[in-house]
Design an enzyme around this catalytic site. Structure first.
Site: not given
Ligand code: UGA
Length: 482
Positions: A35, A149, A270, A275, A278, A281, A345
């Site tokens: 990496k 973060e 909806a 998934g 984050c 987990k 993931r």
């Molecule tokens: C999430 C958090 O939003 C971040 O603030 C955090 O830093 C990160 O986890 C982490 O802990 O590192 P992320 O996993 O990249 O970020 O994704 P999100 O954009 O938050 O979406 C999470 C999941 O929720 C996705 O599967 C998305 O499709 C789903 N989702 C989100 C919905 O089904 N509906 C929504 O209205 C919003």
């Protein structure tokens, strides 16, 4: 300032590159030498908007990469730990990477260093880190800070540079002062005013709110934020299921509740559930943390149950509308856990593809970014990968939208329809309007909204979530047949 970031994964790499972008001298460290080799050549090792440009911009200047903590951190005022904390069988995070980074850091710090925990770790991990380092280096002065973060994959760079808030969990004023200096270009807004700054996102805040807390609170804020957002997603999905039964429309309900400023419009889409690396987990970790301290969190159990159920419900809708899944040719559009990333993931899309294969479907899949990872993870004689959505759809009995990619919103629907064996779409991300899809000639099933069936395709045998007549005049779902 001279800063080291230990760990070049999603969080560490974005953090290091963005610190260089706001003016610091940064060394990013990872024990994966392949990496480091790629990064030194200027190759972004993760899929993230703006990251390749920023690596190119700074790699011959204030951004460097190295494979050893001992080599990288001497002389750094602050060392950020951003290594992985994957879940274990009981939900609690595996802290072994943090432990080994901490002992390496302890051996190499040269005094007055601020060690900043960015990895998501349980409450009181900062105390443990402090004790571990103090035991190894009793005569050296250092501080341990929690600086969680909140970066989303896909928008991590702008989330960093135009954050809503910066949380600093410091138990010492000296450490707080160092962290405030590090983040000053963001806190003052001076970075955003630079002509060459990465453009601010629409609706981004001009300057982040600085939230200074105890270390324990900062550690809990991270878990609580992710748990709350997961709860919002599961809430809207539970309401979507109720909409199916009650004859309401989830988009209308979400708009109606989201315009209340106390609720807010975000995270009310909806779909197939959350998934990624984050939310699943962190919900399990928070539950494990609470359980270890004798505090039950049944609310989170329900959030996770609703989330798992979304996939089952979607498969049930497909099975009912197509009559059966076995032997059907299915186009799976989307494999990443959400649009804008190549990360699969805990992806609901992958879970659905696997379940379709288990039930005897033949699946042809396409994703704009996650093909390589999906090929490596899922191998099955009835799974094929296409080079574009139309190839995936060729002669299929139905197209499934499994990830909310913008590329899918702009699909040529006429072309898609003529490629499919039957014009049937199951949209797990509500990307299209049911009325417009029926007008295009599709039998269209989505989440928490009435199925839309063109008059020419009407059949009998209504399914569970498919009972309401559509805006296009349907009374029952189509049976796509073979
Ligand atoms: C999430 C958090 O939003 C971040 O603030 C955090 O830093 C990160 O986890 C982490 O802990 O590192 P992320 O996993 O990249 O970020 O994704 P999100 O954009 O938050 O979406 C999470 C999941 O929720 C996705 O599967 C998305 O499709 C789903 N989702 C989100 C919905 O089904 N509906 C929504 O209205 C919003």
């Amino acid at each position: 300032m001279k800063i080291a970031v230990v760990g070049c994964g999603y969080v560490g790499l974005v953090t290091g590159v963005c610190f260089a972008e706001i003016g610091h001298e940064v060394i990013c460290i990872d024990n994966d030498l392949s990496k480091i080799g790629l990064l030194r050549k200027g190759t972004a090792t993760i899929y993230e908007q703006f990251l390749p440009e920023l690596i190119q911009k700074h790699r011959r200047g204030r951004l460097s990469f190295c494979g050893s903590i001992a080599e990288g951190i001497p002389g750094c005022e602050a060392v950020f730990i951003a290594v992985g904390t994957p879940g274990t069988a009981d939900g609690s995070p595996d802290l072994s990477a943090v432990e080994s980074a901490a002992s390496e850091i302890a051996k190499s710090i040269t005094g007055s260093t601020v060690i900043v925990q960015k990895s998501t770790v349980p409450v009181k991990s900062g105390d443990w880190l402090e004790n571990t380092i103090a035991k190894l280096r009793p005569n050296i002065s250092f501080d341990v800070v929690s600086n969680p973060e909140f970066l989303r994959e896909g928008t991590a760079v702008t989330d960093f540079l135009y954050a809503d808030r910066i949380v600093l969990g410091c138990n010492s004023p000296r450490a707080a002062a160092v962290l405030r200096r590090i983040y000053e270009p963001l806190l003052s807004g001076s970075y955003g005013r630079e002509a060459a700054a990465v453009p601010a996102p629409r609706n981004g805040q001009a300057v982040p709110r600085l939230i200074e807390t105890s270390r324990n609170s900062a550690e809990l804020i991270k878990y609580a934020a992710n748990a709350f957002l997961s709860m919002k997603v599961s809430f809207i999905n539970a309401m979507a299921n109720l909409c199916d039964i009650a004859g309401a429309d989830i988009d209308e309900v979400a708009a109606g509740i989201g315009s209340d400023s106390r609720i807010g419009p975000n995270f009310l889409r909806a779909g197939l559930g959350y998934g990624g690396s984050c939310f699943p987990k962190d919900a399990a970790a928070l539950q494990a943390l609470a359980a270890q301290r004798g505090c039950a969190l049944p609310l989170l159990e329900e959030v996770q149950r609703i989330n798992a159920n979304q996939r089952e419900q979607f498969l049930e809708t497909i099975a009912q509308a197509l009559g059966k899944i076995e032997g059907k040719r299915i186009a799976a559009l989307g494999l990443a856990f959400k649009g804008g990333t190549d990360d699969i993931r805990s992806s609901p899309a992958i879970a659905i593809v696997e379940k379709l294969l288990e039930r005897g479907a033949r699946v042809c899949a396409f994703d704009p970014a996650a093909m390589e990872r999906s090929r490596a993870q899922v191998q099955h004689r009835s799974l094929h990968f296409a080079t574009d959505p139309y190839e995936a759809a060729r002669d299929a009995h139905a197209a499934l939208i499994l990830t909310d990619w913008d590329e899918f919103r702009t699909l040529d629907l006429e072309r898609l329809k003529s490629t499919l064996a039957d014009p049937v779409m199951f949209d797990g991300r509500n990307l299209f309007s049911p009325k417009a899809m029926a007008a295009q000639g599709f039998s269209y099933y989505s989440i928490g909204r009435a199925a839309a069936i063109p008059a020419a395709c009407r059949q009998t045998s209504p399914g569970r979530s498919l009972t309401r007549a559509s805006a296009a005049g349907a009374e029952a779902p189509a049976n796509a047949g073979d």
